[in-house]
Design an enzyme around this catalytic site. Structure first.
Site, PDB file in Angstrom:
ATOM      1  CD  GLU A  72      -3.284  13.142  -2.906  1.00 40.74           C
ATOM      2  OE1 GLU A  72      -3.474  13.824  -1.887  1.00 40.74           O
ATOM      3  OE2 GLU A  72      -3.616  11.958  -2.993  1.00 40.74           O
ATOM      4  CD  GLU A  89      -1.183   8.652  -2.267  1.00 43.10           C
ATOM      5  OE1 GLU A  89      -2.217   8.865  -1.595  1.00 43.10           O
ATOM      6  OE2 GLU A  89      -0.211   9.423  -2.292  1.00 43.10           O
TER       7      GLU A  89
END
Ligand code: PNW
Length: 442
Positions: free
Chosen positions: A167, A351
């Site tokens: 991320e 995710e």
């Protein structure tokens, strides 16, 4: 009930994810200090100033945790390596005990038939590197490349896939502009440099892994759908700007060799020197792309100058994080990315999940909200597949209740409940639902 394997293409894999600092217990095994330890120790940054010193004690209990993953029937285990556990100073000396831990862990996955999906960096930067400026320092790309080399010489023959960094938006914007994560800065110049350095470091780590003959390499970005808060022109512009910063910037750097004008408009003057020359490294070809998706935001026009944006609460049901539940956003990003950025490249949801209140019912944890969330987001995946998106896997966040960063141990994302006193693991209703859904095809 969750949809079973037979309701997805036969080559689609399922997995579950964790990260090192959130579960291992950073005080064990000779790990060096990280910027998360100091960030958490500074009052006001983290709920009850909690840190990852013990966490879920996965460092000692990993066989039990791998057993839980395998017993549920998951194919993939997405995990991360702690840089400071392996190189306590961030550079130079290697802590053999730390590297041995991951060696055993990967062997443990293979012994249980799990595919190891490695993330090299999931946020706990060694303190010694943070002291040198951390992500603001261009040298971070070389430091990460050296760390990648150490890890991959040891584990590279056994991992199934790898991504350098979890991320980029969280590493840069959330941590250097919003100040919610370590190092807790609120500085546009630090943010601009970090946004670029994260991608440069990603590219250098990919080069190292290719050089070692490792295949199945990718990147993992997080995406959040931006709704204008109202019908005004100003809110539409603000939502588009949010989308450009959050969702387009990193995908554009990785797959198009440029950054969006809407971001450069504000960030341009703060970008590090020579950034235009780095796209050859940043754009190294990948084998897959991973999407972390949780929620949407409502963006209102801000009366403050660029890039301040104002978020307002929305009308949809919310998780315990206060995040709206918006499965259409996942469908949007899967189809948008395939159409505008990645083409036929395999996509993975790396995710997806939620924090929920998890009421105790008759001694069990009846996390119906989590079940409903997985149902609606798996349905969004099915719609994307029907629309032609080459989705090859879905990985739930997270195996265990764990250290939820600035929220400490208060917010619980696990399929498995953690008693943080006794460290006992108790599968929730959602874990049992996954077990049923993952039964082999008839
Ligand atoms: C992801 N936001 O982080 C991380 O990869 C996990 O480590 C984390 O536990 C999980 O999501 C749940 O939070 C995010 O504020 C954290 O927009 C915060 C944000 C997005 C992603």
């Amino acid at each position: 009930m969750l949809p079973g394997r037979s309701e997805f293409p036969s080559d689609l894999l399922f997995g579950v994810a964790t990260s090192s600092y959130q579960i291992e217990g950073h005080s064990f095994g000779g790990a060096g200090p990280t910027h998360w330890d100091s960030f958490a120790a500074t009052p006001g940054n983290v709920v009850r100033a909690e840190n990852g010193a013990r966490a879920c004690d996965h460092y000692h209990r990993w066989p039990e945790d791998l057993d839980l993953i395998a017993a549920a029937g998951f194919d993939i285990y997405r995990f991360s390596t702690s840089w400071a556990r392996i190189m306590p100073e961030g550079r130079g000396a290697v802590n053999a005990e730390g590297l041995d831990f991951y060696d055993r862990l990967v062997d443990g996955m293979l012994a249980r038939g799990l595919k190891p999906a490695l993330t090299l960096y999931h946020w706990e930067l060694p303190a010694a590197l943070a002291d040198l400026g951390g992500w603001r320092n261009r040298d971070i790309a070389g430091w990460l490349a050296d760390f990648t080399d150490v890890v991959c010489r040891r584990l590279g023959d056994r991992i199934w896939c790898a991504a350098p960094i979890n991320e980029p938006w969280c590493v840069s914007w959330l941590s250097h502009f919003e100040g919610h994560h370590a190092p807790g800065l609120r500085d546009i110049r630090a943010t601009a440099r970090t946004m670029h350095h994260v991608l440069l470091a990603h590219g250098r780590a990919i080069e190292v892994m290719r050089g070692l003959g490792i295949s199945n390499l990718g990147a993992v970005c997080n995406f959040e759908f931006a709704h204008p808060a109202d019908g005004s022109k100003a809110a539409q512009i603000a939502a588009r700007r949010y989308d450009a910063i959050y969702n387009q910037f990193f995908a554009s750097g990785l797959f198009k060799g440029c950054y969006p004008d809407a971001v450069l408009e504000g960030l341009g003057p703060h970008m590090p020197k020579g950034w235009q020359d780095d796209f050859g490294v940043i754009g190294a070809p990948l084998d897959w792309f991973g999407i972390n998706y949780y929620t949407c935001k409502r963006i209102a026009a801000a009366d403050t100058p660029w890039p301040a944006l104002q978020e307002v609460p929305g009308p949809l049901p919310k998780t315990a994080m206060g995040w709206e539940i918006y499965p259409d956003g996942l469908h949007h990003f899967l189809t948008m990315l395939a159409r505008d950025y990645t083409g036929t490249l395999p996509l993975y949801v790396t995710e997806n999940g939620l924090a929920s209140p998890d009421p105790l019912v008759d001694g069990g944890i009846d996390d119906q909200m989590r079940l409903g969330y997985f149902q609606s987001h798996l349905a969004a995946c099915q719609r994307a597949i029907a629309d032609g998106v080459p989705l090859k896997g879905y990985i739930a966040w997270s195996l265990l209740d764990n250290y939820e960063w600035a929220l400490g141990y208060e917010k619980r994302f696990g399929l498995v409940h953690l008693d943080f006193e006794t460290l006992q693991r108790t599968p929730k209703a959602s874990y049992h639902a996954w077990m049923k859904a993952l039964e082999p095809r008839a």
